[in-house]
Every structure is written in C-alpha cells, then in structure tokens.
Design a protein around this motif. Structure first.
Motif, PDB file in Angstrom:
ATOM      1  N   HIS A  62       0.654  -1.371  -0.037  1.00  0.00           N
ATOM      2  CA  HIS A  62       0.068   0.004  -0.051  1.00  0.00           C
ATOM      3  C   HIS A  62       0.823   1.145  -0.005  1.00  0.00           C
ATOM      4  O   HIS A  62       0.387   2.349  -0.023  1.00  0.00           O
ATOM      5  CB  HIS A  62      -0.998   0.039   1.131  1.00  0.00           C
ATOM      6  CG  HIS A  62      -2.086  -1.079   0.781  1.00  0.00           C
ATOM      7  ND1 HIS A  62      -2.998  -0.974  -0.003  1.00  0.00           N
ATOM      8  CD2 HIS A  62      -2.351  -2.156   1.803  1.00  0.00           C
ATOM      9  CE1 HIS A  62      -3.487  -1.988   0.010  1.00  0.00           C
ATOM     10  NE2 HIS A  62      -3.373  -2.780   1.098  1.00  0.00           N
ATOM     11  N   GLN A  63       2.189   1.014   0.127  1.00  0.00           N
ATOM     12  CA  GLN A  63       3.045   2.244   0.206  1.00  0.00           C
ATOM     13  C   GLN A  63       3.716   2.601  -1.191  1.00  0.00           C
ATOM     14  O   GLN A  63       4.161   3.610  -1.421  1.00  0.00           O
ATOM     15  CB  GLN A  63       4.149   1.947   1.299  1.00  0.00           C
ATOM     16  CG  GLN A  63       3.880   1.859   2.367  1.00  0.00           C
ATOM     17  CD  GLN A  63       4.577   1.245   3.387  1.00  0.00           C
ATOM     18  OE1 GLN A  63       6.102   1.111   3.158  1.00  0.00           O
ATOM     19  NE2 GLN A  63       4.512   0.842   4.651  1.00  0.00           N
ATOM     20  N   GLU A  64       3.342   1.508  -2.205  1.00  0.00           N
ATOM     21  CA  GLU A  64       3.805   1.534  -3.605  1.00  0.00           C
ATOM     22  C   GLU A  64       2.649   1.942  -4.499  1.00  0.00           C
ATOM     23  O   GLU A  64       1.564   1.506  -4.249  1.00  0.00           O
ATOM     24  CB  GLU A  64       4.630   0.329  -3.794  1.00  0.00           C
ATOM     25  CG  GLU A  64       5.635  -0.274  -2.896  1.00  0.00           C
ATOM     26  CD  GLU A  64       6.887   0.706  -2.939  1.00  0.00           C
ATOM     27  OE1 GLU A  64       7.148   1.260  -4.023  1.00  0.00           O
ATOM     28  OE2 GLU A  64       7.689   0.843  -2.067  1.00  0.00           O
ATOM     29  N   LYS A  65       3.140   2.445  -5.889  1.00  0.00           N
ATOM     30  CA  LYS A  65       2.050   2.519  -6.775  1.00  0.00           C
ATOM     31  C   LYS A  65       2.388   1.173  -7.559  1.00  0.00           C
ATOM     32  O   LYS A  65       3.376   0.932  -8.140  1.00  0.00           O
ATOM     33  CB  LYS A  65       2.406   3.713  -7.725  1.00  0.00           C
ATOM     34  CG  LYS A  65       2.189   4.992  -6.725  1.00  0.00           C
ATOM     35  CD  LYS A  65       2.332   6.216  -7.673  1.00  0.00           C
ATOM     36  CE  LYS A  65       1.886   7.479  -6.963  1.00  0.00           C
ATOM     37  NZ  LYS A  65       2.211   8.702  -7.936  1.00  0.00           N
ATOM     38  N   SER A  87      -4.488  -7.934  -0.580  1.00  0.00           N
ATOM     39  CA  SER A  87      -4.295  -6.327  -1.079  1.00  0.00           C
ATOM     40  C   SER A  87      -5.486  -6.039  -1.916  1.00  0.00           C
ATOM     41  O   SER A  87      -5.590  -4.714  -2.230  1.00  0.00           O
ATOM     42  CB  SER A  87      -3.161  -6.034  -1.825  1.00  0.00           C
ATOM     43  OG  SER A  87      -2.974  -6.968  -2.854  1.00  0.00           O
ATOM     44  N   GLU A  88      -6.315  -6.828  -2.584  1.00  0.00           N
ATOM     45  CA  GLU A  88      -7.427  -6.619  -3.491  1.00  0.00           C
ATOM     46  C   GLU A  88      -6.746  -6.172  -4.863  1.00  0.00           C
ATOM     47  O   GLU A  88      -7.469  -5.300  -5.418  1.00  0.00           O
ATOM     48  CB  GLU A  88      -8.394  -5.865  -2.884  1.00  0.00           C
ATOM     49  CG  GLU A  88      -9.079  -6.389  -1.670  1.00  0.00           C
ATOM     50  CD  GLU A  88     -10.393  -5.753  -1.167  1.00  0.00           C
ATOM     51  OE1 GLU A  88     -10.616  -4.497  -1.506  1.00  0.00           O
ATOM     52  OE2 GLU A  88     -11.026  -6.031  -0.451  1.00  0.00           O
ATOM     53  N   LEU A  89      -5.549  -6.398  -5.034  1.00  0.00           N
ATOM     54  CA  LEU A  89      -4.865  -6.266  -6.601  1.00  0.00           C
ATOM     55  C   LEU A  89      -4.983  -7.217  -7.214  1.00  0.00           C
ATOM     56  O   LEU A  89      -4.579  -8.483  -6.962  1.00  0.00           O
ATOM     57  CB  LEU A  89      -3.583  -5.515  -6.157  1.00  0.00           C
ATOM     58  CG  LEU A  89      -3.567  -4.114  -5.711  1.00  0.00           C
ATOM     59  CD1 LEU A  89      -2.376  -3.819  -4.899  1.00  0.00           C
ATOM     60  CD2 LEU A  89      -3.963  -3.164  -6.645  1.00  0.00           C
ATOM     61  N   SER A 115       1.764  -1.539 -17.198  1.00  0.00           N
ATOM     62  CA  SER A 115       1.654  -2.110 -15.771  1.00  0.00           C
ATOM     63  C   SER A 115       2.593  -2.256 -14.818  1.00  0.00           C
ATOM     64  O   SER A 115       3.972  -2.711 -15.129  1.00  0.00           O
ATOM     65  CB  SER A 115       1.233  -3.522 -15.956  1.00  0.00           C
ATOM     66  OG  SER A 115      -0.083  -3.771 -16.717  1.00  0.00           O
ATOM     67  N   ARG A 116       2.539  -1.870 -13.624  1.00  0.00           N
ATOM     68  CA  ARG A 116       3.451  -1.753 -12.572  1.00  0.00           C
ATOM     69  C   ARG A 116       3.197  -3.022 -11.687  1.00  0.00           C
ATOM     70  O   ARG A 116       2.251  -3.286 -11.056  1.00  0.00           O
ATOM     71  CB  ARG A 116       3.336  -0.500 -11.774  1.00  0.00           C
ATOM     72  CG  ARG A 116       3.709   0.831 -12.757  1.00  0.00           C
ATOM     73  CD  ARG A 116       2.969   2.059 -11.984  1.00  0.00           C
ATOM     74  NE  ARG A 116       1.733   1.853 -11.567  1.00  0.00           N
ATOM     75  CZ  ARG A 116       1.054   2.945 -11.306  1.00  0.00           C
ATOM     76  NH1 ARG A 116       1.298   4.041 -10.928  1.00  0.00           N
ATOM     77  NH2 ARG A 116      -0.396   2.577 -11.032  1.00  0.00           N
ATOM     78  N   VAL A 117       4.156  -3.751 -11.515  1.00  0.00           N
ATOM     79  CA  VAL A 117       4.232  -5.247 -10.932  1.00  0.00           C
ATOM     80  C   VAL A 117       5.001  -5.152  -9.775  1.00  0.00           C
ATOM     81  O   VAL A 117       6.187  -4.631  -9.793  1.00  0.00           O
ATOM     82  CB  VAL A 117       4.482  -6.210 -11.879  1.00  0.00           C
ATOM     83  CG1 VAL A 117       4.398  -7.749 -11.226  1.00  0.00           C
ATOM     84  CG2 VAL A 117       3.608  -6.271 -13.372  1.00  0.00           C
ATOM     85  N   GLY A 145       9.545  -2.310  -9.914  1.00  0.00           N
ATOM     86  CA  GLY A 145      10.458  -1.550  -9.050  1.00  0.00           C
ATOM     87  C   GLY A 145      10.769  -1.949  -7.749  1.00  0.00           C
ATOM     88  O   GLY A 145      11.668  -1.807  -7.030  1.00  0.00           O
ATOM     89  N   VAL A 146       9.830  -3.210  -7.499  1.00  0.00           N
ATOM     90  CA  VAL A 146      10.016  -3.627  -5.979  1.00  0.00           C
ATOM     91  C   VAL A 146       9.723  -5.115  -5.914  1.00  0.00           C
ATOM     92  O   VAL A 146       9.043  -5.764  -6.877  1.00  0.00           O
ATOM     93  CB  VAL A 146       9.034  -3.051  -5.233  1.00  0.00           C
ATOM     94  CG1 VAL A 146       9.194  -3.632  -3.831  1.00  0.00           C
ATOM     95  CG2 VAL A 146       9.353  -1.459  -5.030  1.00  0.00           C
TER      96      VAL A 146
END
Length: 179
Positions: A62-65, A87-89, A115-117, A145-146
C-alpha cells in the motif's frame, strides 16, 4: 503490533512453528551449500503462516504504486495469490518459460503495456530466478521496481537487484531467522 520488531517476531515464530526453518546440510537451488534451509512451501501450505505473510506483504504494498501482484511459478504463486487477495490487487503469474501449447505465453493475468508489478518471492539468495521474471515482465512492456521476499538469505540478492533498479524488501532476513 505496529513495530517492525513485532512483525518480524510474529513471522519468525510462524515460520518456525510450521516447520519451514530446518537445520542440517543442504544444497540450495543456486548450488551453494548451507547449514540451514527455509522451506517456504511449508509456510505456503499452512493457512496461519500464509496469512501472516500476506498481511505483512500487503501492508508494504500500500506504500507503492502498483497495478499487479506477481509471483513466479511455482514457489511465488501461493504467496502472490494470498497477497493479491489481501491487497485486492490483481494477480500475475509468471511462468519460468513460455508455454508451447494452448494459448501459450509466459504470463497468466492481465499484464499490459505500462503495468506496474510488485513481485512476491519466497526466498532470495542471489536473486537469479526473480531477475529472469523481471526481464520477462519488462520485455512485455511492464515495469518492476520492487520485489518483496519472505526471507532474504543476505547473499547478494539485494545488490544484484539494485543493479537493475529494483528494490528488494525482505519481510525477514536469514540473520533474523537463525539468531
């Protein structure tokens, strides 16, 4: 239970309770020898431990996009699935190689251009298996990125991923587990 120490303690207790931490003589996937082994598959199949992992990883997400929670088959899939639910993602499963039948492809899920994964990894040693998944996602137009790993064995994965511009966030480290 807000402190980092409390979260680590809870996870370490859960990993030990379900039998995921073993001591002896082991050969790791990297080929290296080790006096301890972290069997995250044990944790993945234990609902109480999997819940702890999912809650802790989801709180970091939740701290990341991010658009998708990714897991590399096979070890990362149950973890990423649990984190996706928490996280409901949406979930993205990354196969180790392209499937040559059916609809083919390397991904299960809706990976789009841009898409950011965030990848969820079970145990990182050198980071080799997750680096391959990062390359595949980037090759398909996504970004990573993470990487969140349940256990970082503290054997160069952090530096190896940093060289790719990827931050490794461990829920616990090997030092935390074996002290």
């Amino acid at each position: 239970m807000n402190t980092e120490y409390d979260k680590k303690s809870l996870l370490i207790s859960a990993l030990k309770r379900c039998g995921a931490v073993k001591f002896g003589d082991f050969t790791l996937a990297s080929g290296k020898k080790s006096k301890y082994y972290v069997d995250i598959k044990k944790a993945s199949t234990d609902p109480a431990t999997l819940t702890v992992i999912a809650e802790q990883a989801a709180s970091l997400i939740h701290q990341e996009k991010v658009d998708l929670i990714g897991g590399v088959a096979l070890g990362g899939v149950p973890l990423a699935t649990a984190v996706s639910l928490k996280s409901e993602l949406p979930l993205l499963i990354v196969r180790k190689e392209e499937k040559g039948y059916g609809t083919g492809g390397r991904f299960i899920g809706d990976l789009k251009e841009g898409s950011r994964v965030i990848l969820i990894e079970d145990v990182t040693t050198s980071g080799g298996s997750v680096k391959d998944a990062i390359a595949a996602i980037r090759g398909a137009g996504g970004s990573v990125g993470v990487v969140i790993t349940v256990v970082d064995r503290e054997e160069d994965a952090q530096q190896s991923l940093a060289a790719l511009g990827v931050k490794l966030i461990p829920l616990v480290t090997a030092s935390d587990l074996i002290q």
